[in-house]
Design an enzyme around this catalytic site. Structure first.
Site, mmCIF file in Angstrom:
data_model
loop_
_atom_site.group_PDB
_atom_site.id
_atom_site.type_symbol
_atom_site.label_atom_id
_atom_site.label_comp_id
_atom_site.label_asym_id
_atom_site.label_seq_id
_atom_site.Cartn_x
_atom_site.Cartn_y
_atom_site.Cartn_z
ATOM 1 N N PRO A 288 13.843 -1.242 2.616
ATOM 2 C CA PRO A 288 12.726 -0.299 2.563
ATOM 3 C C PRO A 288 12.786 0.687 1.403
ATOM 4 C CG PRO A 288 13.419 -0.600 4.831
ATOM 5 C CD PRO A 288 14.414 -1.348 3.990
ATOM 6 N N ASN A 289 13.930 1.275 1.139
ATOM 7 C CA ASN A 289 14.023 2.280 0.088
ATOM 8 C C ASN A 289 13.722 1.685 -1.284
ATOM 9 O OD1 ASN A 289 14.859 5.073 -0.719
ATOM 10 N ND2 ASN A 289 16.389 3.921 -1.875
ATOM 11 N N THR A 290 14.195 0.479 -1.532
ATOM 12 C CA THR A 290 13.969 -0.172 -2.822
ATOM 13 C C THR A 290 12.496 -0.493 -3.031
ATOM 14 O OG1 THR A 290 16.194 -1.103 -2.870
ATOM 15 C CG2 THR A 290 14.533 -2.195 -4.217
ATOM 16 N N HIS B 130 9.858 -7.498 -1.892
ATOM 17 C CA HIS B 130 10.495 -7.912 -0.642
ATOM 18 C C HIS B 130 11.972 -7.541 -0.742
ATOM 19 C CE1 HIS B 130 11.070 -11.373 2.538
ATOM 20 N NE2 HIS B 130 11.573 -10.220 2.922
ATOM 21 N N ASP B 131 12.318 -6.390 -0.170
ATOM 22 C CA ASP B 131 13.685 -5.881 -0.296
ATOM 23 C C ASP B 131 13.897 -4.838 0.795
ATOM 24 O OD1 ASP B 131 16.246 -5.131 -1.445
ATOM 25 O OD2 ASP B 131 15.481 -5.862 -3.372
ATOM 26 N N THR C 91 0.252 -19.705 -0.525
ATOM 27 C CA THR C 91 -0.751 -20.774 -0.485
ATOM 28 C C THR C 91 -0.241 -22.080 -1.091
ATOM 29 O OG1 THR C 91 -1.724 -19.923 -2.536
ATOM 30 C CG2 THR C 91 -2.726 -19.229 -0.462
ATOM 31 N N GLY D 184 -7.035 -18.770 -11.423
ATOM 32 C CA GLY D 184 -6.199 -18.856 -12.601
ATOM 33 C C GLY D 184 -6.655 -19.923 -13.561
#
Length: 231
Positions: free
Chosen positions: A69-71, A66-67, A121, A211
């Site tokens: 676009p290029n990253t 989540h950053d 969640t 998990g």
């Protein structure tokens, strides 16, 4: 084609490599896939993913990019170079980030499945209201899932409780990856929106992230076998 005959993805929520490899060596790579998240990947990096793949496992790299676009595009190219089976991004990063993510791995010989995270969640309606989003939590999940599909992602991470409505809205081919899966009789831990494995599959889930019911079981292989048998 994958040789995995199960929708179960086992979450390796460990702080270091040794216990993750110990668990992996106890499991059958045709009976599950494995998920590597932020804690374990930050501690051990690509070497851990490569070790798991050498044991025959498909790996879901759960870093929730989540950053700008290029990253994010660069991070996904690195994930693809690592050979992971699945990777994910936060849909709330917006259309330009999502489209850059899709473009970054398009045309690669073996791109990972690209999945979007809708609403975590661990959140319930009270947590969601505190963030002052418009509408309900369920409406936000559907809105974000639709955006993910429109931008070319292949599925979303969602609560199994939302799987039925998403399956109806988004069609049979859109992958629904559902954390918060707890076998009957298990404690919910810090997950809020949970279902059993059989309930999740019946609701339309494609993959089940499990998990602690496996990783903390006295016999993890038997716990996995029991979940697969319940399906």
């Amino acid at each position: 084609m994958s040789n995995v005959d199960s929708p179960v993805i086992v979450a390796l929520d460990y702080p270091e490599m040794a216990p993750a490899l110990e668990l992996a060596n106890a499991l059958d790579p045709t009976a599950c896939r494995l998920k590597v998240g932020k804690e374990l990947f930050t501690a051990e990096g690509p070497a851990l993913v490569e070790r798991l793949q050498s044991l025959g496992f498909d790996v879901f790299l759960d870093l929730k990019f989540h950053d700008i676009p290029n990253t994010v595009a660069g991070a996904l190219r690195s994930a693809a170079d690592l050979g992971v089976w699945m990777a994910n991004v936060h849909v709330s990063g917006g259309r330009r980030m999502l489209e850059a993510s899709v473009d970054a791995i398009a045309g690669l010989p073996k791109p990972p499945l690209l999945i979007g995270v809708t609403v975590l969640t661990s959140m319930d309606a009270g947590d969601f209201a505190e963030l002052a989003y418009r509408g309900s939590l369920e409406e936000q999940v559907l809105r974000l899932a639709g955006l993910a599909r429109d931008c070319g992602l292949q599925g979303v991470v969602c609560s199994a409780q939302e799987a039925a409505s998403l399956r109806e809205s988004l069609g049979a081919s859109f992958a629904l990856v559902t954390p918060g899966i707890r076998p009957a009789g298990s404690v919910a831990d810090d997950q809020r929106r949970v279902l059993t494995p059989a309930e999740a599959v019946a609701a339309g889930a494609s993959y089940l992230v499990v998990g602690r019911p496996i990783t903390r079981a006295e016999d993890p292989a038997a716990a996995l076998q029991a979940i697969n048998a319940s399906l």
